[in-house]
Design a protein around this motif. Structure first.
Motif, short mmCIF file in Angstrom:
data_model
loop_
_atom_site.label_atom_id
_atom_site.label_comp_id
_atom_site.label_asym_id
_atom_site.label_seq_id
_atom_site.Cartn_x
_atom_site.Cartn_y
_atom_site.Cartn_z
N ILE A 172 4.25 0.89 -2.72
CA ILE A 172 5.70 1.00 -2.50
C ILE A 172 5.98 0.61 -1.05
O ILE A 172 5.47 1.24 -0.12
CB ILE A 172 6.19 2.43 -2.79
CG1 ILE A 172 5.94 2.76 -4.27
CG2 ILE A 172 7.67 2.57 -2.45
CD1 ILE A 172 6.08 4.23 -4.62
N THR A 194 4.70 -2.97 -6.18
CA THR A 194 5.47 -2.96 -7.42
C THR A 194 6.90 -2.46 -7.21
O THR A 194 7.75 -2.65 -8.07
CB THR A 194 4.77 -2.10 -8.48
OG1 THR A 194 4.44 -0.82 -7.91
CG2 THR A 194 3.48 -2.77 -8.96
N THR A 195 7.16 -1.80 -6.08
CA THR A 195 8.52 -1.38 -5.72
C THR A 195 8.72 -1.66 -4.24
O THR A 195 7.85 -1.35 -3.43
CB THR A 195 8.76 0.11 -6.00
OG1 THR A 195 8.69 0.35 -7.41
CG2 THR A 195 10.13 0.56 -5.50
N ARG A 219 10.84 -2.27 -10.76
CA ARG A 219 11.68 -1.24 -10.15
C ARG A 219 11.86 -1.63 -8.68
O ARG A 219 10.94 -1.54 -7.88
CB ARG A 219 11.06 0.15 -10.27
CG ARG A 219 12.06 1.24 -9.84
CD ARG A 219 11.55 2.64 -10.13
NE ARG A 219 11.52 2.97 -11.54
CZ ARG A 219 12.57 3.28 -12.30
NH1 ARG A 219 13.79 3.23 -11.80
NH2 ARG A 219 12.41 3.58 -13.57
N MET A 220 13.06 -2.10 -8.35
CA MET A 220 13.35 -2.61 -7.02
C MET A 220 14.68 -2.07 -6.51
O MET A 220 15.59 -1.75 -7.30
CB MET A 220 13.40 -4.13 -7.03
CG MET A 220 12.05 -4.81 -7.26
SD MET A 220 10.99 -4.68 -5.80
CE MET A 220 9.45 -5.36 -6.48
N ARG A 250 15.60 -1.34 -14.21
CA ARG A 250 14.95 -0.52 -13.19
C ARG A 250 15.40 -0.92 -11.78
O ARG A 250 14.63 -0.83 -10.82
CB ARG A 250 13.42 -0.64 -13.33
CG ARG A 250 12.90 -0.17 -14.69
CD ARG A 250 11.46 0.32 -14.63
NE ARG A 250 10.53 -0.74 -14.27
CZ ARG A 250 9.34 -0.52 -13.69
NH1 ARG A 250 8.97 0.71 -13.40
NH2 ARG A 250 8.55 -1.52 -13.41
N ASP A 271 3.26 1.40 -13.48
CA ASP A 271 3.18 0.46 -12.35
C ASP A 271 1.87 0.77 -11.62
O ASP A 271 1.76 1.82 -10.96
CB ASP A 271 4.35 0.66 -11.39
CG ASP A 271 5.70 0.29 -11.99
OD1 ASP A 271 5.74 -0.20 -13.13
OD2 ASP A 271 6.73 0.49 -11.31
#
Length: 434
Positions: A75, A132-133, A158-159, A197, A383
């Protein structure tokens, strides 16, 4: 949709809590030979392979990664999409760097085709590095955010992102107005926030580039949409801190500017915080706000060193940020390498398990998404990434010398980079394969 059940066998490691609060041993869970089960885009189970394998249907395919480690997806709590094309720009500190490199580069995002091209490159780089984020700054142009969210939506990522609000102290070609910044942000919120997401962040660049009128309207947006995010910069550079005092002489300090305009809160993330004082850390923690620790760019721009022990003392949520393009790598592994050095310079230790926490569960807590991302707990979004112990000859040789998972993790964070990420999964789907 039909059930999509998948199983992955490898060493598994994830954070359970902040080592600063519970101690190292209670902060993580590790399975040397583990099994991760994914169903309909979420993690359904994890544990020792020996216990879970007998419970599975005989016809279920199991992807077995030998000599690899599965962790939650990384993240990145602070990064700039429009600065991708100027990463590694030479020779300036923050304010001169913005004028010399950043603003001209960001001006190109007036062209939607350019925005689409860079969004594609940017997302591929994130995924290649196991992120992934990310919490992403767009440019002042709404098309930068539209291009990013369109690309992220296709991959079900997921952003979090937002259009920069900036109505003064920047080139005319790159400013909005208090009113247009509000209206353009509102339109983007209506289009994207909560779609799939995706999440929207109200994004005043930093206090010097927004008038009091614009900061007031930024706070108004947060009031109108209670689950929005807020992202901005704070106390990165000493000249910047002094500039804020000159622009807002009526306020007690930098943080008090944001506090006055009601920009602190549980989904507010302030990048850098290098020159925060004790009282400001306490106030950030009290408000539920978080700080993005960006060691690479703090070194690269000569800004200073973030005081993580002071943040820990106040139980302030902290995530890690690459801060591309002030940061010189999309790699969270490389960013953690720099974070370790930042702590060494202060006579402090950064354990590999605290680093893992910052890059995963700590980032998720900073974003108030720990029920969805940041761990391998059942019910979480699937994720995750696969780190290859043999990604490079040196890494392979060095890992033969380690004695335990702590040493393995530290070597991965010191010698690892994008080559170490073998695969990246988002919502259970393979989104990057090295």
């Amino acid at each position: 949709m039909p059930s999509t059940r998948k199983a992955f066998r490898a060493a598994l490691l994830h954070s359970l809590a902040d080592p600063a609060e519970v101690g190292i041993e209670a902060s993580y869970e590790y399975f040397e030979d583990g099994l991760l089960l994914v169903e309909n885009g979420r993690i359904s189970a994890l544990g020792p392979a020996s216990e879970l394998l007998p419970t599975l249907p005989a016809d279920l395919d199991i992807v077995h990664h030998r000599d690899a480690l599965i962790t939650p997806g990384f993240i990145d709590t602070h990064i700039h999409l429009p600065q991708t094309g100027m990463i590694g720009a030479y020779g300036e500190q923050l304010l001169d760097w913005l004028n010399t490199y950043t603003f001209p580069c960001e001006s190109q995002f007036a062209d939607p085709a350019h925005a689409e091209e860079v969004a594609d490159i940017f997302i591929k780089e994130l995924l290649r590095n196991g992120t992934t984020t990310a919490m992403v700054f767009g440019s002042v142009h709404p098309q930068s955010v539209n291009a990013f969210f369109e690309a992220a939506e296709k991959l079900d990522l997921r952003m979090i992102a937002g259009k920069v609000m900036m109505d003064r102290n920047a080139p005319d070609y790159l400013t909005d107005t208090a009113e247009s910044g509000y209206l353009e942000s509102k339109a983007l919120i209506e289009r994207w926030h909560g779609k799939g997401r995706l999440h929207y962040a109200v994004t005043p660049r930093f206090a010097p580039t927004s008038t009091p009128e614009q900061l007031t309207l930024a706070g108004q947006l947060l009031g109108e949409y209670p689950d929005l995010y807020l992202q901005t910069h704070i106390s990165e550079n000493l000249r910047e801190v002094q500039w804020v005092k000159e622009l807002f002489p009526e306020r007690k300090g930098y943080l008090d500017v944001y506090d006055h305009y009601q920009l602190l809160g549980e989904r507010s993330v302030f990048a850098h915080g290098v020159h925060l004082c004790d009282a400001e850390c306490a106030r950030l923690a009290q408000s539920g706000s978080a700080v993005a620790f960006c060691p690479t760019s703090n070194f690269f721009l000569g800004s200073g060193v973030f005081n993580l022990p002071m943040a820990e003392k106040h139980k302030l949520n902290v995530g890690i940020g690459t801060d591309v393009g002030g940061g010189t790598s999309f790699s969270i592994l490389q960013t953690l390498n720099e974070a370790y050095k930042a702590m060494q310079l202060q006579g402090a230790r950064l354990s590999p398990f605290k680093s893992l926490y910052l890059a995963t569960l700590g980032g998720a807590r900073a974003l108030r998404l720990e029920d969805r991302i940041g761990s391998l707990q059942p019910g979480s979004d699937a994720d995750f990434l696969v780190l290859d112990y043999h990604a490079t000859p040196l890494l392979s040789y060095r890992l033969k010398q380690v004695r335990n998972i702590a040493e393995t993790l530290f070597v991965l964070m010191t010698l690892g980079d994008d080559r170490t990420v073998k695969q990246t999964y988002a919502a259970g789907n393979l989104v990057h394969q090295r």
